[in-house]
Design a protein around this motif. Structure first.
Motif, short mmCIF file in Angstrom:
data_model
loop_
_atom_site.label_atom_id
_atom_site.label_comp_id
_atom_site.label_asym_id
_atom_site.label_seq_id
_atom_site.Cartn_x
_atom_site.Cartn_y
_atom_site.Cartn_z
N ARG A 1 39.98 -12.28 -13.40
CA ARG A 1 40.85 -11.17 -14.59
C ARG A 1 41.02 -9.93 -14.64
O ARG A 1 42.01 -8.95 -14.67
CB ARG A 1 41.25 -12.43 -15.44
CG ARG A 1 42.90 -12.26 -15.26
CD ARG A 1 43.66 -12.90 -16.82
NE ARG A 1 42.90 -14.65 -17.01
CZ ARG A 1 41.87 -15.02 -17.46
NH1 ARG A 1 41.75 -14.26 -18.79
NH2 ARG A 1 42.11 -16.15 -17.50
N LEU A 2 39.84 -9.43 -15.38
CA LEU A 2 39.30 -8.55 -16.13
C LEU A 2 39.19 -7.92 -14.64
O LEU A 2 39.34 -6.47 -14.97
CB LEU A 2 38.28 -8.97 -17.22
CG LEU A 2 39.66 -9.41 -18.39
CD1 LEU A 2 38.38 -9.28 -19.41
CD2 LEU A 2 40.16 -8.57 -18.80
N ARG A 3 38.66 -7.91 -13.53
CA ARG A 3 37.58 -7.29 -12.82
C ARG A 3 37.75 -6.78 -11.50
O ARG A 3 37.67 -6.14 -10.92
CB ARG A 3 36.06 -6.78 -13.36
CG ARG A 3 35.73 -6.67 -14.79
CD ARG A 3 34.42 -6.72 -14.69
NE ARG A 3 33.18 -6.69 -13.30
CZ ARG A 3 32.59 -4.21 -12.96
NH1 ARG A 3 32.85 -4.35 -14.98
NH2 ARG A 3 31.68 -4.25 -12.73
N GLY A 4 38.82 -8.17 -10.99
CA GLY A 4 39.08 -8.29 -10.00
C GLY A 4 37.64 -8.66 -9.17
O GLY A 4 38.05 -9.02 -7.85
N SER A 5 36.90 -9.18 -9.65
CA SER A 5 35.18 -9.60 -9.50
C SER A 5 34.74 -10.69 -9.79
O SER A 5 34.60 -10.44 -11.18
CB SER A 5 34.38 -7.66 -8.21
OG SER A 5 33.23 -8.44 -7.74
N VAL A 6 33.90 -11.37 -9.02
CA VAL A 6 33.01 -11.79 -9.45
C VAL A 6 31.23 -11.39 -10.05
O VAL A 6 30.23 -11.39 -10.45
CB VAL A 6 32.02 -13.34 -9.47
CG1 VAL A 6 34.17 -14.07 -10.10
CG2 VAL A 6 31.95 -13.48 -8.30
N GLU A 7 31.47 -9.75 -9.31
CA GLU A 7 29.88 -8.96 -9.16
C GLU A 7 29.15 -8.40 -10.60
O GLU A 7 30.26 -8.43 -11.07
CB GLU A 7 30.61 -8.09 -8.34
CG GLU A 7 28.55 -7.04 -8.16
CD GLU A 7 29.17 -6.21 -6.65
OE1 GLU A 7 28.76 -5.44 -6.85
OE2 GLU A 7 30.06 -6.10 -6.41
N LYS A 8 28.06 -8.96 -10.64
CA LYS A 8 28.06 -8.86 -11.69
C LYS A 8 26.75 -7.78 -11.77
O LYS A 8 25.91 -7.76 -11.15
CB LYS A 8 27.07 -10.11 -12.89
CG LYS A 8 28.00 -11.16 -12.78
CD LYS A 8 27.16 -12.38 -13.44
CE LYS A 8 27.88 -13.40 -13.47
NZ LYS A 8 28.87 -13.62 -12.14
N THR A 9 27.09 -6.45 -12.76
CA THR A 9 26.13 -6.02 -13.39
C THR A 9 25.29 -5.82 -14.08
O THR A 9 25.04 -6.86 -14.56
CB THR A 9 26.81 -4.38 -13.40
OG1 THR A 9 27.44 -4.66 -15.04
CG2 THR A 9 27.91 -3.73 -12.83
N MET A 10 23.65 -5.06 -14.33
CA MET A 10 22.76 -5.58 -14.73
C MET A 10 23.22 -6.03 -17.01
O MET A 10 23.58 -6.90 -17.02
CB MET A 10 21.75 -4.55 -15.11
CG MET A 10 21.02 -5.07 -16.00
SD MET A 10 19.70 -6.61 -15.82
CE MET A 10 18.97 -5.92 -13.93
N ALA A 11 24.13 -4.95 -16.96
CA ALA A 11 24.93 -4.92 -18.46
C ALA A 11 25.50 -6.42 -18.01
O ALA A 11 26.04 -7.08 -19.79
CB ALA A 11 25.67 -4.00 -18.46
#
Length: 145
Positions: free
Chosen positions: A65-75
């Motif tokens: 919802r917030l980013r349009g992706s479930v890809e996770k950065t290290m943060a």
């Protein structure tokens, strides 16, 4: 990649061995009856497993919802870990304090020790598991020259 059956074996062995170590060890460490630490161990493992499922579904939906992706950065991974643990602590501390008849501070210290045990145990268990049950290579065999 591991099969479904292998993942089930991993999860069952992980929890069975952890509880076999945790229950008597924590009874001695915290000077509590083995039966009480058994209840705490089994209850905590069950809550953690359920929370893991619910939290990860909710976190992924929020990311979509917030980013349009479930890809996770290290943060994002660090944030994910801290939020998961904070939620688990918020659920377990009052229950441990109530069940054992101890204060919230004592329950927090106990929970910190439990989390530390599981971090070390999880690392060592997974190293051993990967050696005992290696993943079959999915890469094509090398062609002789």
């Amino acid at each position: 990649m591991r099969t479904f059956a292998d993942r089930v074996r991993h999860a069952l062995l992980f929890e069975a061995m952890a509880l076999a170590i945790f229950i008597p060890g924590s009874a001695v460490l915290f000077d509590q009856p083995v039966q009480d630490m058994g209840v705490i161990g089994i209850f905590s493992a069950t809550i953690a497993t359920l929370w893991n499922f619910v939290f990860n579904v909710g976190f992924d939906r929020a990311m979509l919802r917030l980013r349009g992706s479930v890809e996770k950065t290290m943060a994002i991974r660090v944030t994910h870990t801290f939020l998961f643990e904070a939620g688990l602590v918020a659920m377990l501390i009052p229950l441990i304090a109530w069940y054992l008849g101890i204060g919230l501070w004592a329950a927090l210290l106990m929970d910190i020790a439990i989390v530390t045990f599981y971090l070390v145990y999880g690392f060592l268990f997974n190293l051993a598991y990967d050696r005992l049950f290696p993943v079959a290579s999915t890469a094509a065999p090398a062609q002789p020259c």
